[in-house]
Write a protein that holds these residues in place. Structure first.
Motif, PDB file in Angstrom:
ATOM      1  N   THR A  36     -31.281 -14.484  34.669  1.00 20.13           N
ATOM      2  CA  THR A  36     -30.583 -13.257  34.266  1.00 20.13           C
ATOM      3  C   THR A  36     -30.751 -12.994  32.776  1.00 20.13           C
ATOM      4  O   THR A  36     -30.877 -11.841  32.363  1.00 20.13           O
ATOM      5  N   GLU A  37     -30.787 -14.039  31.971  1.00 21.03           N
ATOM      6  CA  GLU A  37     -31.016 -13.838  30.539  1.00 21.03           C
ATOM      7  C   GLU A  37     -32.428 -13.324  30.275  1.00 21.03           C
ATOM      8  O   GLU A  37     -32.648 -12.491  29.395  1.00 21.03           O
ATOM      9  N   LYS A  38     -33.401 -13.789  31.059  1.00 25.82           N
ATOM     10  CA  LYS A  38     -34.773 -13.295  30.936  1.00 25.82           C
ATOM     11  C   LYS A  38     -34.828 -11.805  31.289  1.00 25.82           C
ATOM     12  O   LYS A  38     -35.484 -11.012  30.608  1.00 25.82           O
ATOM     13  N   ILE A  39     -34.138 -11.432  32.361  1.00 29.58           N
ATOM     14  CA  ILE A  39     -34.091 -10.034  32.791  1.00 29.58           C
ATOM     15  C   ILE A  39     -33.429  -9.159  31.726  1.00 29.58           C
ATOM     16  O   ILE A  39     -33.932  -8.083  31.383  1.00 29.58           O
ATOM     17  N   ILE A  40     -32.326  -9.632  31.182  1.00 31.15           N
ATOM     18  CA  ILE A  40     -31.610  -8.871  30.151  1.00 31.15           C
ATOM     19  C   ILE A  40     -32.492  -8.704  28.911  1.00 31.15           C
ATOM     20  O   ILE A  40     -32.576  -7.618  28.334  1.00 31.15           O
ATOM     21  N   GLY A  41     -33.182  -9.771  28.514  1.00 29.17           N
ATOM     22  CA  GLY A  41     -34.103  -9.681  27.377  1.00 29.17           C
ATOM     23  C   GLY A  41     -35.203  -8.668  27.626  1.00 29.17           C
ATOM     24  O   GLY A  41     -35.572  -7.886  26.739  1.00 29.17           O
ATOM     25  N   ALA A  42     -35.728  -8.659  28.849  1.00 32.32           N
ATOM     26  CA  ALA A  42     -36.773  -7.691  29.206  1.00 32.32           C
ATOM     27  C   ALA A  42     -36.235  -6.264  29.157  1.00 32.32           C
ATOM     28  O   ALA A  42     -36.925  -5.342  28.707  1.00 32.32           O
ATOM     29  N   ILE A  55     -35.645   9.214  32.772  1.00 35.74           N
ATOM     30  CA  ILE A  55     -34.987   9.037  34.056  1.00 35.74           C
ATOM     31  C   ILE A  55     -35.073   7.572  34.463  1.00 35.74           C
ATOM     32  O   ILE A  55     -35.893   6.807  33.946  1.00 35.74           O
ATOM     33  N   GLU A  56     -34.240   7.207  35.424  1.00 37.75           N
ATOM     34  CA  GLU A  56     -34.153   5.811  35.862  1.00 37.75           C
ATOM     35  C   GLU A  56     -35.499   5.235  36.273  1.00 37.75           C
ATOM     36  O   GLU A  56     -35.809   4.082  35.974  1.00 37.75           O
ATOM     37  N   LYS A  57     -36.287   6.018  36.978  1.00 40.63           N
ATOM     38  CA  LYS A  57     -37.565   5.531  37.511  1.00 40.63           C
ATOM     39  C   LYS A  57     -38.503   5.055  36.406  1.00 40.63           C
ATOM     40  O   LYS A  57     -39.236   4.079  36.580  1.00 40.63           O
ATOM     41  N   VAL A  58     -38.477   5.727  35.254  1.00 45.65           N
ATOM     42  CA  VAL A  58     -39.325   5.318  34.119  1.00 45.65           C
ATOM     43  C   VAL A  58     -38.909   3.929  33.641  1.00 45.65           C
ATOM     44  O   VAL A  58     -39.755   3.050  33.436  1.00 45.65           O
ATOM     45  N   TYR A  59     -37.616   3.728  33.486  1.00 43.16           N
ATOM     46  CA  TYR A  59     -37.122   2.411  33.045  1.00 43.16           C
ATOM     47  C   TYR A  59     -37.390   1.349  34.110  1.00 43.16           C
ATOM     48  O   TYR A  59     -37.755   0.214  33.789  1.00 43.16           O
ATOM     49  N   GLU A  60     -37.217   1.703  35.367  1.00 38.21           N
ATOM     50  CA  GLU A  60     -37.484   0.765  36.456  1.00 38.21           C
ATOM     51  C   GLU A  60     -38.945   0.314  36.425  1.00 38.21           C
ATOM     52  O   GLU A  60     -39.239  -0.890  36.482  1.00 38.21           O
ATOM     53  N   ASN A  61     -39.864   1.267  36.330  1.00 32.20           N
ATOM     54  CA  ASN A  61     -41.289   0.934  36.306  1.00 32.20           C
ATOM     55  C   ASN A  61     -41.656   0.096  35.084  1.00 32.20           C
ATOM     56  O   ASN A  61     -42.427  -0.868  35.185  1.00 32.20           O
ATOM     57  N   ALA A  62     -41.109   0.450  33.926  1.00 29.67           N
ATOM     58  CA  ALA A  62     -41.387  -0.313  32.706  1.00 29.67           C
ATOM     59  C   ALA A  62     -40.810  -1.725  32.805  1.00 29.67           C
ATOM     60  O   ALA A  62     -41.454  -2.701  32.385  1.00 29.67           O
ATOM     61  N   LEU A  63     -39.615  -1.845  33.372  1.00 27.53           N
ATOM     62  CA  LEU A  63     -38.994  -3.154  33.522  1.00 27.53           C
ATOM     63  C   LEU A  63     -39.803  -4.028  34.481  1.00 27.53           C
ATOM     64  O   LEU A  63     -39.989  -5.228  34.232  1.00 27.53           O
ATOM     65  N   VAL A  64     -40.326  -3.436  35.544  1.00 26.46           N
ATOM     66  CA  VAL A  64     -41.182  -4.178  36.482  1.00 26.46           C
ATOM     67  C   VAL A  64     -42.399  -4.725  35.736  1.00 26.46           C
ATOM     68  O   VAL A  64     -42.760  -5.900  35.888  1.00 26.46           O
ATOM     69  N   GLU A  65     -43.038  -3.879  34.946  1.00 26.38           N
ATOM     70  CA  GLU A  65     -44.215  -4.329  34.178  1.00 26.38           C
ATOM     71  C   GLU A  65     -43.854  -5.466  33.236  1.00 26.38           C
ATOM     72  O   GLU A  65     -44.575  -6.470  33.166  1.00 26.38           O
ATOM     73  N   GLU A  66     -42.741  -5.325  32.532  1.00 20.61           N
ATOM     74  CA  GLU A  66     -42.333  -6.364  31.579  1.00 20.61           C
ATOM     75  C   GLU A  66     -42.002  -7.670  32.292  1.00 20.61           C
ATOM     76  O   GLU A  66     -42.407  -8.754  31.854  1.00 20.61           O
ATOM     77  N   LEU A  67     -41.273  -7.589  33.387  1.00 18.11           N
ATOM     78  CA  LEU A  67     -40.917  -8.805  34.121  1.00 18.11           C
ATOM     79  C   LEU A  67     -42.145  -9.478  34.723  1.00 18.11           C
ATOM     80  O   LEU A  67     -42.256 -10.705  34.708  1.00 18.11           O
ATOM     81  N   ARG A  68     -43.076  -8.697  35.213  1.00 17.60           N
ATOM     82  CA  ARG A  68     -44.316  -9.281  35.746  1.00 17.60           C
ATOM     83  C   ARG A  68     -45.124  -9.928  34.632  1.00 17.60           C
ATOM     84  O   ARG A  68     -45.729 -10.988  34.845  1.00 17.60           O
ATOM     85  N   ASN A  69     -45.143  -9.298  33.459  1.00 15.54           N
ATOM     86  CA  ASN A  69     -45.826  -9.903  32.303  1.00 15.54           C
ATOM     87  C   ASN A  69     -45.209 -11.244  31.936  1.00 15.54           C
ATOM     88  O   ASN A  69     -45.882 -12.118  31.395  1.00 15.54           O
ATOM     89  N   GLN A  70     -43.924 -11.412  32.221  1.00 17.29           N
ATOM     90  CA  GLN A  70     -43.225 -12.660  31.914  1.00 17.29           C
ATOM     91  C   GLN A  70     -43.256 -13.640  33.088  1.00 17.29           C
ATOM     92  O   GLN A  70     -42.596 -14.677  33.067  1.00 17.29           O
ATOM     93  N   GLY A  71     -44.031 -13.305  34.129  1.00 11.85           N
ATOM     94  CA  GLY A  71     -44.209 -14.230  35.241  1.00 11.85           C
ATOM     95  C   GLY A  71     -43.204 -14.115  36.366  1.00 11.85           C
ATOM     96  O   GLY A  71     -43.145 -14.987  37.241  1.00 11.85           O
ATOM     97  N   CYS A  72     -42.421 -13.056  36.387  1.00 14.70           N
ATOM     98  CA  CYS A  72     -41.436 -12.879  37.450  1.00 14.70           C
ATOM     99  C   CYS A  72     -42.027 -12.092  38.612  1.00 14.70           C
ATOM    100  O   CYS A  72     -42.812 -11.169  38.412  1.00 14.70           O
ATOM    101  N   ASN A  73     -41.619 -12.462  39.805  1.00 16.82           N
ATOM    102  CA  ASN A  73     -41.975 -11.711  41.003  1.00 16.82           C
ATOM    103  C   ASN A  73     -40.942 -10.598  41.165  1.00 16.82           C
ATOM    104  O   ASN A  73     -39.742 -10.857  41.114  1.00 16.82           O
TER     105      ASN A  73
END
Length: 162
Positions: A36-42, A55-73
Motif C-alpha cells: 500500500t505504501e508503494k501504491i501511495i508513492g506511485a 478525469i479519473e481514467k487519465v489518472y487510472e491509466n497513468a497509475l497503472v503505468e507507474e505501478l507496472r514500471n515498479q514491478g506490480c501486477n
C-alpha cells in the motif's frame, strides 16, 4: 509552580505519551503495508507529474503505468459477479486490483464523499480482498485506507470474479 519531583513526573508522562503517539502514527501495523505504501508513492508520483484537473481514467491509466514500471501486477476494470443462493444477482467493476491483493477505487474530485468510502467497503465485503485504497487525484492526492476485518465466510452469499 511545580516542585522538581513533580516536574520530573510530568516530563516522564509527556515522554511516555509522545512515544505512544509516535508508535500509533508512524508505525501502524496494518495488512499489506509495503504494497500500500508503494501504491501511495506511485499515486503521488503520478499527481506530481500530471497535476490536477484530469478525469479519473487519465489518472487510472497513468497509475497503472507507474505501478507496472515498479514491478506490480495490475488489473484494470475487474468485473466482479455477485452470487446469492447460487444465482447471479448483479455485478460491479473495480477500478484497479494490484498484485491480486489490494483494491483501488480512483477518484478525481474536489472532495471525497462518504459514499465513496461505503462503495469501497462493499467491494471488500463482496470479495476475498482485505485491503482497499480510495485514491483521490483532486487538487492534491488524498488517500483513505479501508481494511475488511470480517472473515471470508459468507453464509448464503459469495462473490466470484470472472
Amino acid at each position: 509552580w511545580l516542585c522538581r519531583c513533580q516536574k520530573k513526573s510530568v516530563i516522564t508522562q509527556i515522554s511516555q505519551i509522545m512515544t505512544q503517539m509516535k508508535k500509533v502514527y508512524s508505525e501502524p501495523d496494518y495488512p499489506l503495508k509495503d504494497l500500500t505504501e508503494k501504491i501511495i508513492g506511485a499515486a503521488f508520483k503520478v499527481h506530481n507529474a500530471l497535476g490536477s484537473g484530469f478525469i479519473e481514467k487519465v489518472y487510472e491509466n497513468a497509475l497503472v503505468e507507474e505501478l507496472r514500471n515498479q514491478g506490480c501486477n495490475t488489473e484494470q476494470q475487474k468485473r466482479i459477479h455477485i452470487i446469492y443462493d447460487r444465482k447471479s444477482v448483479g455485478d460491479f467493476v473495480i477500478d484497479l486490483v494490484v498484485d491480486n491483493s489490494v483494491i483501488l477505487e480512483i477518484k478525481a474530485v474536489k472532495h471525497l464523499e462518504p459514499s465513496f468510502d461505503s462503495k469501497l467497503l462493499h467491494y471488500l465485503k463482496a470479495t476475498d480482498f482485505h485491503v482497499g485504497l480510495l485514491l483521490n487525484f483532486g487538487t492534491s492526492v488524498s488517500i483513505h485506507r479501508k481494511i475488511n476485518s470480517q472473515s471470508a465466510n459468507k453464509s448464503e452469499q459469495s462473490a466470484k470474479s470472472k
